[in-house]
Design a protein around this motif. Structure first.
Motif, PDB file in Angstrom:
ATOM      1  N   ILE A 154       0.836  -1.206   0.000  1.00  0.00           N
ATOM      2  CA  ILE A 154       0.000   0.000   0.000  1.00  0.00           C
ATOM      3  C   ILE A 154       0.871   1.257   0.000  1.00  0.00           C
ATOM      4  O   ILE A 154       0.590   2.228  -0.714  1.00  0.00           O
ATOM      5  CB  ILE A 154      -0.965  -0.014   1.192  1.00  0.00           C
ATOM      6  N   ARG A 155       1.940   1.250   0.786  1.00  0.00           N
ATOM      7  CA  ARG A 155       2.861   2.395   0.772  1.00  0.00           C
ATOM      8  C   ARG A 155       3.448   2.599  -0.619  1.00  0.00           C
ATOM      9  O   ARG A 155       3.587   3.733  -1.093  1.00  0.00           O
ATOM     10  CB  ARG A 155       3.998   2.175   1.778  1.00  0.00           C
ATOM     11  N   ALA A 156       3.812   1.496  -1.277  1.00  0.00           N
ATOM     12  CA  ALA A 156       4.377   1.591  -2.629  1.00  0.00           C
ATOM     13  C   ALA A 156       3.343   2.176  -3.595  1.00  0.00           C
ATOM     14  O   ALA A 156       3.687   2.991  -4.467  1.00  0.00           O
ATOM     15  CB  ALA A 156       4.823   0.212  -3.100  1.00  0.00           C
ATOM     16  N   ALA A 157       2.077   1.791  -3.442  1.00  0.00           N
ATOM     17  CA  ALA A 157       1.019   2.315  -4.302  1.00  0.00           C
ATOM     18  C   ALA A 157       0.830   3.806  -4.078  1.00  0.00           C
ATOM     19  O   ALA A 157       0.699   4.581  -5.039  1.00  0.00           O
ATOM     20  CB  ALA A 157      -0.293   1.569  -4.036  1.00  0.00           C
ATOM     21  N   PHE A 158       0.841   4.236  -2.816  1.00  0.00           N
ATOM     22  CA  PHE A 158       0.718   5.666  -2.519  1.00  0.00           C
ATOM     23  C   PHE A 158       1.899   6.444  -3.100  1.00  0.00           C
ATOM     24  O   PHE A 158       1.720   7.529  -3.675  1.00  0.00           O
ATOM     25  CB  PHE A 158       0.651   5.898  -1.005  1.00  0.00           C
ATOM     26  N   ALA A 159       3.087   5.901  -2.958  1.00  0.00           N
ATOM     27  CA  ALA A 159       4.283   6.579  -3.457  1.00  0.00           C
ATOM     28  C   ALA A 159       4.244   6.717  -4.975  1.00  0.00           C
ATOM     29  O   ALA A 159       4.552   7.782  -5.534  1.00  0.00           O
ATOM     30  CB  ALA A 159       5.537   5.822  -3.023  1.00  0.00           C
ATOM     31  N   GLU A 160       3.849   5.637  -5.657  1.00  0.00           N
ATOM     32  CA  GLU A 160       3.774   5.691  -7.124  1.00  0.00           C
ATOM     33  C   GLU A 160       2.678   6.646  -7.576  1.00  0.00           C
ATOM     34  O   GLU A 160       2.831   7.366  -8.572  1.00  0.00           O
ATOM     35  CB  GLU A 160       3.528   4.289  -7.686  1.00  0.00           C
ATOM     36  N   LEU A 161       1.570   6.648  -6.854  1.00  0.00           N
ATOM     37  CA  LEU A 161       0.471   7.555  -7.193  1.00  0.00           C
ATOM     38  C   LEU A 161       0.935   9.008  -7.091  1.00  0.00           C
ATOM     39  O   LEU A 161       0.664   9.825  -7.980  1.00  0.00           O
ATOM     40  CB  LEU A 161      -0.708   7.312  -6.252  1.00  0.00           C
ATOM     41  N   ASP A 162       1.654   9.325  -6.020  1.00  0.00           N
ATOM     42  CA  ASP A 162       2.164  10.690  -5.840  1.00  0.00           C
ATOM     43  C   ASP A 162       3.160  11.051  -6.939  1.00  0.00           C
ATOM     44  O   ASP A 162       3.181  12.183  -7.436  1.00  0.00           O
ATOM     45  CB  ASP A 162       2.826  10.823  -4.468  1.00  0.00           C
ATOM     46  N   GLU A 163       3.981  10.082  -7.332  1.00  0.00           N
ATOM     47  CA  GLU A 163       4.961  10.330  -8.403  1.00  0.00           C
ATOM     48  C   GLU A 163       4.259  10.571  -9.738  1.00  0.00           C
ATOM     49  O   GLU A 163       4.616  11.481 -10.490  1.00  0.00           O
ATOM     50  CB  GLU A 163       5.904   9.135  -8.509  1.00  0.00           C
ATOM     51  N   LEU A 164       3.249   9.753 -10.023  1.00  0.00           N
ATOM     52  CA  LEU A 164       2.505   9.919 -11.277  1.00  0.00           C
ATOM     53  C   LEU A 164       1.802  11.264 -11.336  1.00  0.00           C
ATOM     54  O   LEU A 164       1.687  11.873 -12.416  1.00  0.00           O
ATOM     55  CB  LEU A 164       1.479   8.792 -11.429  1.00  0.00           C
ATOM     56  N   ARG A 165       1.318  11.732 -10.202  1.00  0.00           N
ATOM     57  CA  ARG A 165       0.638  13.031 -10.164  1.00  0.00           C
ATOM     58  C   ARG A 165       1.574  14.121 -10.659  1.00  0.00           C
ATOM     59  O   ARG A 165       1.164  15.042 -11.379  1.00  0.00           O
ATOM     60  CB  ARG A 165       0.178  13.330  -8.731  1.00  0.00           C
ATOM     61  N   GLY A 166       2.856  14.002 -10.298  1.00  0.00           N
ATOM     62  CA  GLY A 166       3.829  14.986 -10.745  1.00  0.00           C
ATOM     63  C   GLY A 166       4.177  14.842 -12.216  1.00  0.00           C
ATOM     64  O   GLY A 166       4.276  15.840 -12.944  1.00  0.00           O
ATOM     65  N   THR A 167       4.335  13.607 -12.698  1.00  0.00           N
ATOM     66  CA  THR A 167       4.727  13.396 -14.094  1.00  0.00           C
ATOM     67  C   THR A 167       3.593  13.696 -15.071  1.00  0.00           C
ATOM     68  O   THR A 167       3.848  14.020 -16.233  1.00  0.00           O
ATOM     69  CB  THR A 167       5.210  11.953 -14.311  1.00  0.00           C
ATOM     70  N   LEU A 168       2.367  13.595 -14.616  1.00  0.00           N
ATOM     71  CA  LEU A 168       1.241  13.914 -15.501  1.00  0.00           C
ATOM     72  C   LEU A 168       1.162  15.402 -15.806  1.00  0.00           C
ATOM     73  O   LEU A 168       0.684  15.796 -16.871  1.00  0.00           O
ATOM     74  CB  LEU A 168      -0.076  13.465 -14.855  1.00  0.00           C
ATOM     75  N   GLY A 169       1.633  16.222 -14.880  1.00  0.00           N
ATOM     76  CA  GLY A 169       1.531  17.666 -15.065  1.00  0.00           C
ATOM     77  C   GLY A 169       0.238  18.183 -14.459  1.00  0.00           C
ATOM     78  O   GLY A 169      -0.780  17.484 -14.414  1.00  0.00           O
ATOM     79  N   ALA A 170       0.265  19.416 -14.019  1.00  0.00           N
ATOM     80  CA  ALA A 170      -0.873  19.991 -13.302  1.00  0.00           C
ATOM     81  C   ALA A 170      -2.148  20.008 -14.139  1.00  0.00           C
ATOM     82  O   ALA A 170      -3.227  19.650 -13.660  1.00  0.00           O
ATOM     83  CB  ALA A 170      -0.530  21.406 -12.836  1.00  0.00           C
ATOM     84  N   GLY A 171      -2.021  20.406 -15.405  1.00  0.00           N
ATOM     85  CA  GLY A 171      -3.200  20.509 -16.264  1.00  0.00           C
ATOM     86  C   GLY A 171      -3.839  19.158 -16.542  1.00  0.00           C
ATOM     87  O   GLY A 171      -5.063  18.993 -16.415  1.00  0.00           O
ATOM     88  N   THR A 172      -3.006  18.183 -16.936  1.00  0.00           N
ATOM     89  CA  THR A 172      -3.519  16.844 -17.241  1.00  0.00           C
ATOM     90  C   THR A 172      -4.101  16.194 -15.993  1.00  0.00           C
ATOM     91  O   THR A 172      -5.161  15.563 -16.041  1.00  0.00           O
ATOM     92  CB  THR A 172      -2.405  15.953 -17.813  1.00  0.00           C
ATOM     93  N   TYR A 173      -3.402  16.361 -14.854  1.00  0.00           N
ATOM     94  CA  TYR A 173      -3.888  15.767 -13.608  1.00  0.00           C
ATOM     95  C   TYR A 173      -5.249  16.346 -13.215  1.00  0.00           C
ATOM     96  O   TYR A 173      -6.153  15.604 -12.822  1.00  0.00           O
ATOM     97  CB  TYR A 173      -2.885  16.000 -12.491  1.00  0.00           C
ATOM     98  N   ALA A 174      -5.400  17.655 -13.340  1.00  0.00           N
ATOM     99  CA  ALA A 174      -6.674  18.293 -12.976  1.00  0.00           C
ATOM    100  C   ALA A 174      -7.803  17.772 -13.864  1.00  0.00           C
ATOM    101  O   ALA A 174      -8.911  17.485 -13.376  1.00  0.00           O
ATOM    102  CB  ALA A 174      -6.547  19.807 -13.101  1.00  0.00           C
ATOM    103  N   GLU A 175      -7.529  17.643 -15.164  1.00  0.00           N
ATOM    104  CA  GLU A 175      -8.560  17.147 -16.076  1.00  0.00           C
ATOM    105  C   GLU A 175      -8.881  15.678 -15.804  1.00  0.00           C
ATOM    106  O   GLU A 175     -10.043  15.262 -15.824  1.00  0.00           O
ATOM    107  CB  GLU A 175      -8.115  17.338 -17.521  1.00  0.00           C
TER     108      GLU A 175
END
Length: 356
Positions: A303-324
């Motif tokens: 679960i920690r690994a999933a949270f960490a990857e999720l947080d990393e993906l949020r950054g790589t997606l970019g603010a605009g793409t993540y918001a959409e």
């Protein structure tokens, strides 16, 4: 003399806190941590301090005022100040299930009453034990109960919005109106017996456990029903995503369109983000069901690994793409609340050295 004063303080402050502890213990899902309870008590205390210059100074006698202000106007003012904290919690998505709403309401009401009674204990130190018994087992319990009922009704009216996709969420002040009127009405009835305070105290002491336990029973069954249905839905969603497909839904089609527009790399990241979010929501629901059945068990490392990857993906997606993407994802505010509860459980268990 000191022993008498200590007894008066105990009579005024302890009963409502004991009831709060019992209600937290009755919660099958163990939603509230000690830290959260303290914060809720503090919120209620702030409301009690804020209302005193407006309401408290106009109370003409204890334990229940005799004036028309005390009987007819004070309930409106005091319930409004208490209700503001619950509305704030709804706005910040800090209330998930009806059980959560009831405990939050009672805790805030308890904090309000504790501060109110501390003020009166300081101002009227010579009042007898009967006054503080009525204040502690009557007025204080009433304050917790009215806000618990207010929060439960607001939760019932908000359910449709909080269980739909968060991107479609529409906060409505009308959720809080019926519960507010009922809370004021109960408060007002309590204040109609200034010459018979013991009767008012007995009424509050009897009504509170019955009303709250009834809501608890309904809320537990409701939450378990939701969890079973939604866990199956999220499991199916996860299996589809892991198979390399998009779920066959309006949300799936919109996200597929977004992915095609952004290219292959973005598609991989978007699919993985949705997959991880579905996994965490499902784990949160599974953990809550297991908690209700006995003791929750989960794999903290995964679960920690999933949270960490999720947080990393949020950054790589970019603010605009993540918001959409977040606007299009089918997860509700309730789902996000469940995931936040899982994250808090993980931190709490790690602090206690459990499941590490």
């Amino acid at each position: 003399m000191l022993a008498i004063q200590a007894a008066h303080w105990a009579l005024a402050l302890v009963p409502v806190l004991i009831l709060l502890v019992l209600f937290v213990w009755f919660d099958a899902f163990k939603l509230m941590s000690f830290r959260e309870i303290i914060l809720l008590l503090a919120l209620g205390g702030v409301a009690g301090i804020a209302v005193y210059p407006i309401s408290g100074r106009l109370i003409d006698a204890l334990p229940i005022g005799f004036s028309n202000y005390s009987r007819f106007l004070a309930p409106w003012i005091e319930e409004a100040f208490k209700a503001a904290s619950i509305i704030l919690l709804f706005g910040f998505n800090r209330i998930g299930y009806k059980l959560d709403a009831v405990i939050s309401g009672f805790a805030i009401g308890a904090g309000f009453s504790v501060v109110e009674n501390i003020i009166y204990l300081t101002i009227y130190p010579d009042y007898g034990a009967s006054t503080w018994l009525v204040r502690g087992l009557g007025t204080a319990v009433m304050h917790g109960t009215t806000l618990a009922i207010f929060a439960a009704i607001a939760h019932e009216l908000a359910e449709r919005e909080t269980r739909e996709a968060a991107g479609d969420f529409d906060f409505s002040p009308w959720w809080f109106v019926p519960g507010f009127f009922l809370a004021v009405a109960i408060h007002m009835v309590f204040n109609q017996f200034p010459d018979r305070p013991l009767l008012a105290m007995l009424g509050a002491a009897m009504f509170a456990p019955i009303a709250i336990v009834a809501i608890f029973s309904f809320g537990t069954a409701e939450a378990q029903s939701w969890l079973v249905a939604e866990r199956a839905e999220h499991k199916a969603q996860l299996e589809t995503l892991r198979a390399g497909k998009w779920p066959d839904s309006t949300y799936g089609k919109k996200i597929a369109t977004l992915s095609e527009r952004l290219g292959a790399d973005a598609t991989t990241r978007i699919r993985r983000y949705w997959e991880l979010q579905a996994y965490l929501v499902g784990e949160a629901e599974e953990t809550l069901l297991e908690e209700a059945a006995g003791d929750a068990e989960y794999d903290p490392a995964e679960i920690r690994a999933a949270f960490a990857e999720l947080d990393e993906l949020r950054g790589t997606l970019g603010a605009g793409t993540y918001a959409e993407l977040k606007r299009l994802l089918p997860f509700s505010r309730n789902d996000y609340w469940e995931v936040d509860e899982l994250r808090q459980r993980l931190r709490s268990d790690a602090a206690r050295g459990k499941n590490i």
